[in-house]
Scaffold this active site. Structure first.
Site, PDB file in Angstrom:
ATOM      1  N   HIS A  82       0.769   4.754  -3.852  1.00 45.01           N
ATOM      2  CA  HIS A  82       1.429   3.500  -4.245  1.00 45.01           C
ATOM      3  C   HIS A  82       2.605   3.809  -5.180  1.00 45.01           C
ATOM      4  O   HIS A  82       2.591   3.457  -6.358  1.00 45.01           O
ATOM      5  CB  HIS A  82       0.391   2.607  -4.935  1.00 45.01           C
ATOM      6  N   ASN A 117      -4.726  -2.264  -0.040  1.00 44.24           N
ATOM      7  CA  ASN A 117      -4.149  -3.527   0.406  1.00 44.24           C
ATOM      8  C   ASN A 117      -5.268  -4.572   0.591  1.00 44.24           C
ATOM      9  O   ASN A 117      -6.312  -4.469  -0.026  1.00 44.24           O
ATOM     10  CB  ASN A 117      -3.325  -3.323   1.683  1.00 44.24           C
ATOM     11  N   ARG A 118      -5.042  -5.552   1.468  1.00 46.00           N
ATOM     12  CA  ARG A 118      -5.957  -6.687   1.507  1.00 46.00           C
ATOM     13  C   ARG A 118      -6.993  -6.619   2.617  1.00 46.00           C
ATOM     14  O   ARG A 118      -6.732  -6.082   3.694  1.00 46.00           O
ATOM     15  CB  ARG A 118      -5.152  -7.977   1.630  1.00 46.00           C
ATOM     16  N   GLU A 142       4.935   2.204   0.344  1.00 43.68           N
ATOM     17  CA  GLU A 142       3.583   2.719   0.561  1.00 43.68           C
ATOM     18  C   GLU A 142       3.322   2.910   2.051  1.00 43.68           C
ATOM     19  O   GLU A 142       3.124   1.941   2.773  1.00 43.68           O
ATOM     20  CB  GLU A 142       2.553   1.726   0.016  1.00 43.68           C
TER      21      GLU A 142
END
Ligand SMILES: *[C@@H]1O[C@H](CO)[C@@H](O)[C@H](O)[C@H]1NC(C)=O
Ligand SMILES: *[C@@H]1O[C@H](CO)[C@@H](O)[C@H](O)[C@H]1NC(C)=O
Ligand SMILES: *[C@@H]1O[C@H](CO)[C@@H](O)[C@H](O)[C@H]1NC(C)=O
Ligand SMILES: *[C@@H]1O[C@H](CO)[C@@H](O)[C@H](O)[C@H]1NC(C)=O
Ligand SMILES: *[C@@H]1O[C@H](CO)[C@@H](O)[C@H](O)[C@H]1NC(C)=O
Length: 382
Positions: free
Chosen positions: A191, A93-94, A346
Site C-alpha cells: 500500500h 481492500n473490501r 496498489e
C-alpha cells in the site's frame, strides 16, 4: 543455581553480540536499511512497512518519495492509521457486506467500513509486527504466521513472506502465502503512498501536477458510494475523469475542473479524485503498466507487476493532521499531509472478487496451493 543463571545470561549476551557482528540489524531508530546504486529503502517490522525511499531527483539529490513518520514508535499509535506503505492482509481492500461464501458455506467478516470489511477488519496484517527472517545490505524478508480466525471470519492458518530488495534504482517486492489448513480468501498488496516531490514543490503540496499514465488500463471497476465495486466494468472515454490511458502526459489533476471530480470517489460527493480499481488489459510480460512522474523533481516511477490491476487512491481522506517526515516538506510552507497531496498505487487482484464469481478470479486458496505476488518500481528521470 545463581551461577548457572549468570552463565546462561552471559552466553545469551555473547550470542547477541556475535549475531550483531555477522548480520547487521536495524539502526537505533528501528529501521532496516537496504541500498543499491540510485536507491535506498528503509523498513520496519510493523506492517512490514516501507518508511523511507530515497531516489535521485533532477539535481542529483536524494529525495524521499514516500509518506511515513520520523518516529517509528508512532506507527502503531497513529489514530488515522493510513496503512503507510504496509502490507494489508490476509484479504486487502473490501469484502462487500461483510461476508463471502466458499463451497456453499457463508462466512461473516467484520464490518469496519460502513457495510463492508476493509483490509480484513480488526487484527489485519498492517497492524501486526512481522518477523524479520532474512536481512542483507540489499534485501530484507518479513514473515507472518496468521492464526485461524485472528481476523473474524477468516479461517485457517496462513503463512506468508514478503521480500523487498533493491537493484540499480529499482525496488522489488515479492510475496508468497500459503493457507495451511483450509480454503481461505487471499489478496495482498503493498500500500505505497507517493509524493515524487517529497512535498518540496513551493507551488503546491497537492498531487494534481504529477502525471500518471496507465497505458493498458482504459477499463476500471464501477464503485458505489462506499468504494465497493458494483460488479460493472466501465471504459473511460479519452479525457474523461477516469482516463489515464489515452496519453502519457495526462496530469493526475487533468479532470479536476470537470463536473463530477468532486464526488468521483464516492462518500455521497465528499470524496474528490480517485479511490478505485483500474484493470490492466493485455500488457506484455514485464511491460511498464503505471508511470507516475513529476516535472518539479524530474522523477519518474515505473511499475511492473504480475497483478491484473491497480488501486489508485489520491489521498482525499488525509486531513492535514499528520506531520511530514524531516526529509520532506518546506519549513513554514508544507509541513503536513494535506488533502489530495499524495497517491497510493496498489497492485492487486480485483477488489471483492471473492463475491463476484462472474469475474472468474482466483482469490480462494487451499492447502497445497501457493499465492504469489510480484512487482517492481523503477525510478529514473524525465
Ligand atoms: C486493523 O486492526 C487494528 C488492530 O486490531 C484495528 O485497530 C484497526 O481498526 C483495524 N483496521 C481496520 C481498517 O479495520
Ligand atoms: C514470529 O515468530 C515467533 C516465533 O516463531 C512466533 O511466535 C510469532 O507468532 C511470529 N510472529 C508473526 C507475526 O508471525
Ligand atoms: C471467529 O471469531 C469470532 C469473534 O471474533 C467468533 O464470534 C466466531 O465464533 C469465531 N469463528 C470460529 C469458527 O471460530
Ligand atoms: C542501471 O540503470 C541505468 C538506467 O536504467 C542503466 O543505464 C544502467 O546500465 C544500469 N546499470 C546496471 C549495472 O545495470
Ligand atoms: C483548474 O482550475 C484551476 C483554478 O482555476 C487552475 O489553476 C487549473 O489550471 C485548472 N486545471 C486544469 C487541469 O484545467
Amino acid at each position: 543455581m545463581r551461577f548457572s543463571v549468570l552463565l546462561v545470561a552471559a552466553v545469551a549476551e555473547a550470542a547477541v553480540i556475535a549475531r550483531e557482528c555477522e548480520a547487521p540489524g536495524p539502526d537505533e531508530d528501528g529501521r532496516y536499511t537496504i541500498s543499491a546504486p540510485g536507491i535506498k529503502a528503509q523498513f520496519i517490522p510493523y506492517g512490514a512497512s516501507l518508511t523511507n525511499l530515497f531516489v535521485k531527483d533532477k539535481n542529483g539529490k536524494d529525495i524521499d518519495v514516500v509518506l511515513g513518520y520520523d518516529d517509528v514508535a508512532y506507527y502503531p499509535k497513529d489514530p488515522g492509521h493510513p496503512v503507510y506503505n504496509a502490507i494489508p492482509g490476509r484479504y486487502a481492500n473490501r469484502i462487500g457486506k461483510g461476508q463471502y461464501t466458499i463451497d456453499g458455506v457463508t462466512y461473516k467478516t467484520e464490518k469496519n467500513d460502513g457495510e463492508n470489511t476493509l483490509h480484513s477488519g480488526t487484527n489485519n496484517w498492517s497492524f501486526r509486527t512481522f518477523n524479520v527472517t532474512a536481512f542483507s545490505s540489499d534485501s530484507i524478508t518479513f514473515s507472518i504466521l496468521d492464526a485461524s480466525n485472528s481476523s473474524q471470519g477468516m479461517l485457517g492458518r496462513v503463512e506468508s513472506s514478503i521480500t523487498y530488495s533493491v537493484t540499480n534504482s529499482t525496488w522489488h517486492i515479492k510475496m508468497t502465502a500459503k493457507s495451511l489448513d483450509q480454503k481461505t480468501p487471499l489478496l495482498l498488496t503493498q500500500h505505497t503512498y507517493f509524493n515524487l516531490d517529497a512535498y518540496r514543490n513551493p507551488a503546491t503540496p497537492k498531487i494534481w501536477d504529477h502525471t500518471l499514465h496507465l497505458p493498458y488500463s482504459p477499463r476500471y471497476l464501477e464503485a458505489d458510494q462506499g468504494a465497493l465495486p458494483t460488479g460493472k466494468i466501465l471504459t473511460a472515454a479519452p479525457d474523461s475523469i477516469n482516463d489515464f490511458a489515452s496519453s502519457p502526459s495526462l496530469l493526475l489533476g487533468h479532470a479536476r475542473n470537470l463536473t463530477g471530480f468532486g464526488g468521483n470517489c464516492g462518500a455521497d460527493g465528499a470524496c474528490e479524485g480517485y479511490n478505485g480499481y483500474w484493470l490492466i488489459d493485455g500488457a506484455p510480460k514485464d511491460a511498464v503498466v503505471v508511470r507516475l512522474a513529476s516535472a518539479f523533481s524530474g522523477v519518474k516511477a515505473e511499475l511492473r507487476t504480475d497483478q491484473p490491476g491497480v488501486v489508485l487512491y489520491s489521498c482525499n481522506w488525509m486531513d492535514g493532521s499528520a506531520v511530514l517526515k524531516g526529509t520532506q516538506g518546506i519549513k513554514g510552507v508544507n509541513e503536513k499531509v494535506v488533502r489530495s497531496s499524495c497517491i497510493a498505487i496498489e497492485a492487486q487482484e480485483w477488489p471483492d472478487g471473492v463475491n463476484h464469481p462472474e469475474w472468474n478470479r482466483k482469490q480462494v486458496y487451499g492447502p497445497g496451493e501457493t499465492y504469489n505476488w510480484e512487482s517492481s518500481w523503477t525510478f529514473g528521470l524525465l
